[in-house]
Write a protein that holds these residues in place. Structure first.
Motif, mmCIF file in Angstrom:
data_model
loop_
_atom_site.group_PDB
_atom_site.id
_atom_site.type_symbol
_atom_site.label_atom_id
_atom_site.label_comp_id
_atom_site.label_asym_id
_atom_site.label_seq_id
_atom_site.Cartn_x
_atom_site.Cartn_y
_atom_site.Cartn_z
ATOM 1 N N LEU A 1 9.725 12.322 -9.107
ATOM 2 C CA LEU A 1 10.791 11.478 -8.573
ATOM 3 C C LEU A 1 10.217 10.367 -7.697
ATOM 4 C CD1 LEU A 1 13.784 10.896 -8.223
ATOM 5 C CD2 LEU A 1 13.833 12.557 -6.330
ATOM 6 N N LYS A 2 9.276 10.745 -6.807
ATOM 7 C CA LYS A 2 8.648 9.737 -5.955
ATOM 8 C C LYS A 2 7.858 8.734 -6.789
ATOM 9 C CE LYS A 2 8.166 12.357 -1.639
ATOM 10 N NZ LYS A 2 7.203 12.860 -0.628
ATOM 11 N N ARG A 3 7.182 9.228 -7.813
ATOM 12 C CA ARG A 3 6.382 8.335 -8.654
ATOM 13 C C ARG A 3 7.261 7.292 -9.336
ATOM 14 N NH1 ARG A 3 3.833 12.012 -10.928
ATOM 15 N NH2 ARG A 3 5.074 12.250 -12.833
ATOM 16 N N ASN A 4 8.415 7.730 -9.831
ATOM 17 C CA ASN A 4 9.332 6.794 -10.486
ATOM 18 C C ASN A 4 9.899 5.775 -9.496
ATOM 19 O OD1 ASN A 4 8.972 8.031 -12.971
ATOM 20 N ND2 ASN A 4 10.677 9.446 -12.668
ATOM 21 N N GLU B 1 0.835 -1.209 0.000
ATOM 22 C CA GLU B 1 0.000 0.000 0.000
ATOM 23 C C GLU B 1 0.866 1.255 0.000
ATOM 24 O OE1 GLU B 1 -3.741 1.842 -0.130
ATOM 25 O OE2 GLU B 1 -3.163 -0.263 -0.351
ATOM 26 N N GLU B 2 1.963 1.230 0.757
ATOM 27 C CA GLU B 2 2.873 2.375 0.770
ATOM 28 C C GLU B 2 3.539 2.561 -0.594
ATOM 29 O OE1 GLU B 2 6.204 4.194 3.801
ATOM 30 O OE2 GLU B 2 6.244 2.056 3.403
ATOM 31 N N LEU B 3 3.910 1.461 -1.233
ATOM 32 C CA LEU B 3 4.481 1.557 -2.584
ATOM 33 C C LEU B 3 3.473 2.131 -3.576
ATOM 34 C CD1 LEU B 3 6.505 -1.751 -3.012
ATOM 35 C CD2 LEU B 3 7.412 0.562 -3.067
ATOM 36 N N ARG B 4 2.216 1.733 -3.427
ATOM 37 C CA ARG B 4 1.183 2.240 -4.340
ATOM 38 C C ARG B 4 0.992 3.734 -4.155
ATOM 39 N NH1 ARG B 4 -3.940 3.573 -4.470
ATOM 40 N NH2 ARG B 4 -4.205 3.229 -2.222
ATOM 41 N N HIS B 5 1.018 4.198 -2.898
ATOM 42 C CA HIS B 5 0.889 5.643 -2.647
ATOM 43 C C HIS B 5 2.068 6.407 -3.245
ATOM 44 C CE1 HIS B 5 -2.744 5.815 -0.307
ATOM 45 N NE2 HIS B 5 -2.317 4.891 0.538
ATOM 46 N N ILE B 6 3.266 5.846 -3.122
ATOM 47 C CA ILE B 6 4.444 6.512 -3.696
ATOM 48 C C ILE B 6 4.343 6.538 -5.219
ATOM 49 C CG2 ILE B 6 6.953 6.382 -3.936
ATOM 50 C CD1 ILE B 6 7.060 5.090 -1.173
ATOM 51 N N ALA B 7 3.879 5.423 -5.806
ATOM 52 C CA ALA B 7 3.747 5.356 -7.268
ATOM 53 C C ALA B 7 2.678 6.308 -7.792
ATOM 54 C CB ALA B 7 3.426 3.928 -7.694
ATOM 55 N N ASP B 8 1.693 6.652 -6.971
ATOM 56 C CA ASP B 8 0.633 7.578 -7.375
ATOM 57 C C ASP B 8 0.924 9.012 -6.976
ATOM 58 O OD1 ASP B 8 -0.764 5.453 -8.430
ATOM 59 O OD2 ASP B 8 -1.995 5.147 -6.646
ATOM 60 N N SER B 9 2.133 9.283 -6.480
ATOM 61 C CA SER B 9 2.471 10.628 -6.016
ATOM 62 C C SER B 9 2.532 11.615 -7.179
ATOM 63 C CB SER B 9 3.813 10.592 -5.282
ATOM 64 O OG SER B 9 4.218 11.897 -4.921
ATOM 65 N N SER B 10 2.222 12.874 -6.855
ATOM 66 C CA SER B 10 2.314 13.924 -7.871
ATOM 67 C C SER B 10 3.758 14.312 -8.159
ATOM 68 C CB SER B 10 1.527 15.159 -7.398
ATOM 69 O OG SER B 10 2.020 15.617 -6.143
ATOM 70 N N ASP B 11 4.659 14.006 -7.233
ATOM 71 C CA ASP B 11 6.084 14.264 -7.437
ATOM 72 C C ASP B 11 6.639 13.223 -8.406
ATOM 73 O OD1 ASP B 11 8.811 14.658 -7.307
ATOM 74 O OD2 ASP B 11 8.831 15.024 -5.159
#
Length: 367
Positions: free
Chosen positions: A214-217, A202-212
């Motif tokens: 760098l975080k998304r990548n 779930e934490e990885l999914r939130h990072i992957a959906d980030s507007s940033d």
């Protein structure tokens, strides 16, 4: 359909209740002294009247009672849907254990009094609630205990032959994003099942959906690494679907899960490593492994390097080995962009890695 059945049941209960109350009224001394009810027909009429009155009363009240029952059932259904099945099962088992303990304790004190009966009922309810709450909260530990006992019995013959039962490895979010865990597993140095908790996914999914960006990548890279581990590696991967609702932070959940599974946490987070060390949870740190497998360089050895940039101190030059180890060359600033031969003067091991200090060989020869 259910509402009609409940209304019918309440009406029947009202009729039965009215019949019983009518019979009780006839047996009272007050009505027994009246000559009017000494005739059997009047008594039958009274019983029929009482039966019909209470039946009609409960029939009229049944919509309200059915509505309350339906609301209660909806509340229970919604509450149980949010709870894991294991929590319901362990909670029910704990309540049964609490009831058994309460009955055994109450059986030791047999006092025939209304006050004692009230105390016994309250004690029974409290023990049932405590048993249900305890087993529901400790369900993971209880399940892990029985699982580990079963495994230890199953692997008894293997241990006698020299085999050992491998501990599960719980993956941290940072080590998944880092990606080196795939290469380490590919070499075969990490054995045993890899456990990936759902709260980490779930934490990885939130990072992957980030507007940033760098975080998304980084989040997408972590998900790609997990897919590669599952598809390309011949290693057992288990998705841990349970959670610890009473714990808010993901790092604390990881350490709790490692304690429950009697496993180890794989991470490259320095702070998580320190907290795990304080709590007594075994940790496999990827950065420590990388530092441990770097080539050993001793003072006096020669190596050929390319000076890349200037250092912090005056006249220093910076170079790097293939594994990323930084080399500080005294007087190497004038050789930036050139390949030179240096002699190692000292090696410094830090928490961030290994640093090598060296001098240009030609300058040492000239001096």
């Amino acid at each position: 359909m259910l509402k009609n059945i409940l209304r019918g049941l309440f009406t029947i209960i009202g009729l039965i209740l009215g019949y019983l109350i009518g019979g009780m009224l006839l047996s009272t001394k007050y009505l027994g002294d009246l000559n009017y009810f000494k005739n059997g027909i009047q008594g039958i009429i009274l019983v029929i009247f009482s039966t019909l009155v209470f039946g009609v009363i409960l029939f009229l009240l049944s919509p309200v009672l059915v509505s309350l029952i339906m609301k209660f059932m909806d509340y229970v259904e919604k509450s149980t849907q949010k709870m894991p099945t294991s929590q319901i099962i362990f909670g029910t088992g704990g309540a049964i254990i609490g009831l058994v303990i309460a009955s055994l304790v109450a059986g030791l004190f047999k006092y025939q009094s209304p006050i004692w009966n009230i105390i016994a009922v309250i004690f029974t309810v409290i023990m049932a609630a405590l048993g249900a709450d305890f087993c529901a909260r400790k369900r993971d530990e209880i399940q892990s205990f029985f699982t580990s006992t079963k495994k230890s019995n199953g692997y008894k013959d293997k241990k006698a032959k020299g085999f050992t039962n491998e501990n599960p490895k719980v993956l941290d979010t940072s080590v998944i994003i880092d990606g080196r865990i795939f290469d380490i597993c590919q070499t075969g140095f990490v054995e045993g099942p890899l456990v990936i908790p759902t709260f980490v996914l779930e934490e990885l999914r939130h990072i992957a959906d980030s507007s940033d960006g760098l975080k998304r990548n980084r989040g997408r890279r972590g998900l790609d690494i997990l897919n590669k581990i599952q598809k390309e590696l011949n290693i057992e991967v288990e998705i841990w679907e349970k959670d610890f609702p009473e714990i808010a932070e993901v790092d604390s959940k990881l350490l709790k899960l490692a304690q429950v599974l009697n496993g180890k946490v794989i991470t490259n987070d320095f702070n998580l490593n320190k907290v795990a060390e304080f709590q007594g949870v075994p940790v496999l740190n990827i950065n420590e492994l990388a530092n441990a497998v770097k080539p050993v360089v001793l003072p006096g050895e020669e190596m050929k390097i390319q000076v890349m940039k200037d250092g912090k101190e005056s006249g220093q030059g910076i170079a790097y080995l293939d594994d990323g180890t930084m080399i500080v060359v005294e007087g190497g600033r004038r050789y930036i962009g050139e390949n030179i031969v240096v002699i190692v003067t000292s090696v410094l091991q830090t928490a961030a890695g290994r640093m090598i200090f060296a001098k240009n060989k030609d300058s040492l020869v000239k001096s």
